[in-house]
Design a protein around this motif. Structure first.
Motif, PDB file in Angstrom:
ATOM      1  N   UNK A   1      -7.773  -0.023  -5.080  1.00 42.62           N
ATOM      2  CA  UNK A   1      -8.339   0.614  -3.887  1.00 42.62           C
ATOM      3  C   UNK A   1      -7.513   1.840  -3.499  1.00 42.62           C
ATOM      4  N   UNK A   2      -6.188   1.688  -3.476  1.00 41.72           N
ATOM      5  CA  UNK A   2      -5.324   2.820  -3.111  1.00 41.72           C
ATOM      6  C   UNK A   2      -5.418   3.930  -4.149  1.00 41.72           C
ATOM      7  N   UNK A   3      -5.498   3.561  -5.424  1.00 44.55           N
ATOM      8  CA  UNK A   3      -5.615   4.588  -6.477  1.00 44.55           C
ATOM      9  C   UNK A   3      -6.892   5.395  -6.302  1.00 44.55           C
ATOM     10  N   UNK A   4      -7.998   4.711  -6.056  1.00 41.44           N
ATOM     11  CA  UNK A   4      -9.271   5.421  -5.865  1.00 41.44           C
ATOM     12  C   UNK A   4      -9.190   6.331  -4.652  1.00 41.44           C
ATOM     13  N   UNK A   5      -8.594   5.835  -3.560  1.00 35.75           N
ATOM     14  CA  UNK A   5      -8.494   6.632  -2.339  1.00 35.75           C
ATOM     15  C   UNK A   5      -7.631   7.872  -2.544  1.00 35.75           C
TER      16      UNK A   5
ATOM     17  N   UNK B   1      -8.299  14.383   0.359  1.00 35.88           N
ATOM     18  CA  UNK B   1      -8.251  15.833   0.532  1.00 35.88           C
ATOM     19  C   UNK B   1      -7.153  16.262   1.497  1.00 35.88           C
ATOM     20  N   UNK B   2      -6.672  15.361   2.296  1.00 37.93           N
ATOM     21  CA  UNK B   2      -5.614  15.691   3.245  1.00 37.93           C
ATOM     22  C   UNK B   2      -4.349  14.925   2.946  1.00 37.93           C
ATOM     23  N   UNK B   3      -3.504  14.803   3.986  1.00 33.18           N
ATOM     24  CA  UNK B   3      -2.235  14.106   3.786  1.00 33.18           C
ATOM     25  C   UNK B   3      -2.248  12.694   4.356  1.00 33.18           C
ATOM     26  N   UNK B   4      -3.441  12.223   4.826  1.00 34.84           N
ATOM     27  CA  UNK B   4      -3.564  10.867   5.353  1.00 34.84           C
ATOM     28  C   UNK B   4      -4.821  10.213   4.782  1.00 34.84           C
ATOM     29  N   UNK B   5      -4.702   8.918   4.476  1.00 37.58           N
ATOM     30  CA  UNK B   5      -5.864   8.171   3.996  1.00 37.58           C
ATOM     31  C   UNK B   5      -6.635   7.620   5.184  1.00 37.58           C
ATOM     32  N   UNK B   6      -7.940   7.804   5.155  1.00 35.07           N
ATOM     33  CA  UNK B   6      -8.800   7.288   6.221  1.00 35.07           C
ATOM     34  C   UNK B   6      -9.538   6.056   5.729  1.00 35.07           C
TER      35      UNK B   6
ATOM     36  N   UNK C   1       0.964   9.214  -5.784  1.00 35.90           N
ATOM     37  CA  UNK C   1       1.196  10.625  -5.469  1.00 35.90           C
ATOM     38  C   UNK C   1       1.897  11.320  -6.627  1.00 35.90           C
ATOM     39  N   UNK C   2       2.931  10.655  -7.145  1.00 37.20           N
ATOM     40  CA  UNK C   2       3.679  11.232  -8.268  1.00 37.20           C
ATOM     41  C   UNK C   2       2.816  11.311  -9.513  1.00 37.20           C
ATOM     42  N   UNK C   3       2.003  10.284  -9.745  1.00 39.40           N
ATOM     43  CA  UNK C   3       1.180  10.239 -10.955  1.00 39.40           C
ATOM     44  C   UNK C   3       0.121  11.328 -10.967  1.00 39.40           C
ATOM     45  N   UNK C   4      -0.522  11.558  -9.822  1.00 38.68           N
ATOM     46  CA  UNK C   4      -1.661  12.480  -9.777  1.00 38.68           C
ATOM     47  C   UNK C   4      -1.341  13.812  -9.093  1.00 38.68           C
ATOM     48  N   UNK C   5      -0.078  14.017  -8.727  1.00 34.23           N
ATOM     49  CA  UNK C   5       0.290  15.280  -8.101  1.00 34.23           C
ATOM     50  C   UNK C   5      -0.312  15.464  -6.724  1.00 34.23           C
ATOM     51  N   UNK C   6      -0.484  14.382  -5.986  1.00 33.42           N
ATOM     52  CA  UNK C   6      -1.059  14.432  -4.654  1.00 33.42           C
ATOM     53  C   UNK C   6       0.055  14.442  -3.604  1.00 33.42           C
ATOM     54  N   UNK C   7      -0.346  14.664  -2.341  1.00 33.33           N
ATOM     55  CA  UNK C   7       0.635  14.701  -1.254  1.00 33.33           C
ATOM     56  C   UNK C   7       0.119  13.900  -0.066  1.00 33.33           C
ATOM     57  N   UNK C   8      -0.366  12.689  -0.339  1.00 37.05           N
ATOM     58  CA  UNK C   8      -0.838  11.804   0.735  1.00 37.05           C
ATOM     59  C   UNK C   8       0.379  11.098   1.321  1.00 37.05           C
ATOM     60  N   UNK C   9       0.674  11.373   2.588  1.00 37.22           N
ATOM     61  CA  UNK C   9       1.918  10.898   3.177  1.00 37.22           C
ATOM     62  C   UNK C   9       1.774   9.611   3.974  1.00 37.22           C
ATOM     63  N   UNK C  10       0.562   9.290   4.414  1.00 35.91           N
ATOM     64  CA  UNK C  10       0.428   8.132   5.301  1.00 35.91           C
ATOM     65  C   UNK C  10      -0.989   7.574   5.252  1.00 35.91           C
ATOM     66  N   UNK C  11      -1.149   6.407   5.882  1.00 28.99           N
ATOM     67  CA  UNK C  11      -2.444   5.746   6.043  1.00 28.99           C
ATOM     68  C   UNK C  11      -2.707   5.693   7.532  1.00 28.99           C
ATOM     69  N   UNK C  12      -3.872   6.183   7.987  1.00 25.77           N
ATOM     70  CA  UNK C  12      -4.092   6.218   9.434  1.00 25.77           C
ATOM     71  C   UNK C  12      -4.266   4.814  10.004  1.00 25.77           C
ATOM     72  N   UNK C  13      -4.200   4.715  11.332  1.00 27.76           N
ATOM     73  CA  UNK C  13      -4.160   3.411  11.989  1.00 27.76           C
ATOM     74  C   UNK C  13      -5.395   2.573  11.707  1.00 27.76           C
ATOM     75  N   UNK C  14      -6.550   3.194  11.735  1.00 29.23           N
ATOM     76  CA  UNK C  14      -7.789   2.438  11.510  1.00 29.23           C
ATOM     77  C   UNK C  14      -7.846   1.914  10.076  1.00 29.23           C
TER      78      UNK C  14
ATOM     79  N   UNK D   1       0.838  -1.207   0.000  1.00 30.72           N
ATOM     80  CA  UNK D   1       0.000   0.000   0.000  1.00 30.72           C
ATOM     81  C   UNK D   1       0.869   1.252   0.000  1.00 30.72           C
ATOM     82  N   UNK D   2       1.943   1.240   0.793  1.00 30.72           N
ATOM     83  CA  UNK D   2       2.854   2.395   0.832  1.00 30.72           C
ATOM     84  C   UNK D   2       3.529   2.602  -0.514  1.00 30.72           C
TER      85      UNK D   2
END
Length: 463
Positions: free
Chosen positions: A369-373, A378-383, A336-349, A328-329
């Motif tokens: 799943x990760x691509x869709x997320x 909208x932030x820097x962490x996936x929920x 992130x590189x492909x879509x110009x995003x800045x999602x840095x982490x996946x939260x614990x839940x 997933x990481x």
């Protein structure tokens, strides 16, 4: 930059000395040999970057000497010098590995241009070779991500196979989406055939008649639309790899011809009269249990045994534990590189959800799943909400077998330890089969390799 070294092999001493003086003025270090024996003496001492070689020499011919030079070091560029009457020989020499040829009387400016081009080509080849070797050294199995025991064993097996001078057929098994194609391409990339072709064909994509034409080719007039002869994929892969994806779906009518090609490395084009020998490494992959397919009469036993000389069984993603988060990481960084995003982490839940989800579509499903997320983040962490994982459909229970603490299909209120239950099934099968792993695998409806993987997983392996 060090000057390039040049060896001039020509029995016309005046011409040879003229070339030497001219090329020295252009920054080359040059030496002259008047025959093949002298050239071979200088070859080891001089280690030239480039050889100007006359086609017609006393004693050993230029063509013979070309072969000796290429045996000594195939990276030495050789430019043939020829009189008008021997141009055909010079062209033939180019086919045998000479860089180019030049006609006599020699134009010195043209000679320099050829020499510069040959040395630049050699330099680029050396750089390419260096970067390839460095990439292999620093990231030896890029793309195969995982630290679980099963994946470490698979990487070890890939290393062993890649080191072989000539590999027998390789069969990669595993559920859809587990990365069989990636393993096949990694085998090719790290093999001694890495510079040769990697040809892939999906055995589910075409009916048997078209598949035969694709694999073996055809001669002109073999059928109505065969207006020209066509090379098949076996011939196109000569010297390299042929990857047969989903080989378990190959129609029975084609399997006999495929067996001969795999076993004897000989093919015959449709409508052809002669056999053609091919040198290919065969890698086949399937999500099917070919032993079951053989028993059902849907796959030839002899072809199965020929393809399964070496087997690599990929575990499903749900059995790889923390590897799910590593993958997933990796997808997160790539997307992130492909879509110009800045999602840095996946939260614990969300991480717990990824670990607990059964992943029926395996790695392919995880990447989607990760691509869709990432797309909707909208932030820097996936929920967990952004993962949008639907509840897994209920799985079909296994065929009833006597297991400790588990009645037919009934689950206790407190739940069960699935791993312990699976282990008890394996142990029961071993007891019922008297320790015979082949019989135990049949009782569990598993391939032998899948059973061996589970034996190691539960610490039951005797190997």
């Amino acid at each position: 930059m060090n000057p390039s070294t040049l060896l001039i092999v020509d029995d016309e001493r005046t011409l040879a000395r003229s070339i030497k003086l001219f090329m020295a003025e252009q920054g080359y270090e040059a030496e002259v040999a008047e025959n093949g024996d002298k050239a071979l003496e200088l070859l080891d001492r001089l280690r030239p970057d480039l050889v100007f070689l006359d086609v017609c020499l006393p004693g050993q011919s230029g063509m013979e000497l070309l072969g000796r030079i290429k045996e000594f070091d195939r990276n030495i560029a050789v430019i043939m010098m020829t009189a008008y009457g021997s141009i055909e020989g010079a062209v033939e020499a180019v086919k045998l590995g000479a860089f180019d040829y030049i006609k006599k009387p020699v134009d010195l400016d043209e000679l320099k241009l050829l020499a510069d081009r040959a040395c630049e080509s050699a330099r680029l080849r050396q750089e390419l070779s260096y970067y390839r070797e460095r990439d292999v050294r620093e990231r030896p199995y890029m793309g195969i991500i995982g630290k679980c025991e099963a994946m470490r064993e698979i990487v070890t097996r890939i290393r062993q196979i890649a080191a072989l001078e000539d590999s027998p057929p390789i069969l990669i098994t595993g559920e859809t989406g587990t990365g069989k194609g990636l393993v096949a391409r990694t085998l090719h990339r790290h093999s001694r055939r890495a510079s040769r072709a990697f040809i892939e064909i999906n055995c589910t994509a075409l009916p048997a008649t078209l598949m035969e034409a694709e694999l073996f080719g055809y001669e002109r007039g073999a059928f109505t639309d065969a207006k020209e002869s066509k090379m098949g994929l076996f011939e196109a892969a000569d010297g390299g790899f042929l990857y047969l994806d989903e080989v378990g779906d190959t129609e029975l009518s084609l399997q006999g011809k495929l067996l001969r090609a795999v076993e004897e490395r000989v093919i015959r084009r449709i409508g052809g009269l002669r056999d053609r020998r091919v040198d290919v490494t065969i890698v086949a992959a399937t999500h099917r249990d070919l032993e079951t397919e053989v028993r059902a009469g849907r796959f030839r036993k002899d072809l199965y045994y020929r393809l399964a000389v070496i087997t690599i069984d990929l575990p499903p993603l749900r059995e790889r534990g923390e590897d799910i988060l590593l993958l997933a990481a990796h997808f997160l960084e790539t997307l992130n590189a492909k879509y110009g995003k800045a999602v840095r982490a996946i939260d614990d839940r969300a991480a717990r959800t990824l670990i607990e989800y059964p992943w029926p579509g395996n790695i392919r499903e995880l990447s989607h799943v990760i691509e869709r997320a990432v797309l909707w983040s909208r932030g820097d962490r996936l929920s967990v909400d952004q993962l949008s994982l639907a509840p897994a459909p209920p799985s079909t229970p296994p065929a009833p077998m006597p297991t400790a603490g588990l009645a037919h299909g009934a689950l206790p209120q407190e739940g069960i330890d699935l791993a312990a239950w699976e282990r008890s099934l394996v142990e029961q099968a071993l007891r019922d089969s008297g320790g015979n792993q082949t019989k135990a695998a049949k009782l569990l409806r598993l391939s032998r390799d899948t059973l061996r993987y589970r034996l190691k997983k539960f610490g039951l392996s005797r190997s």
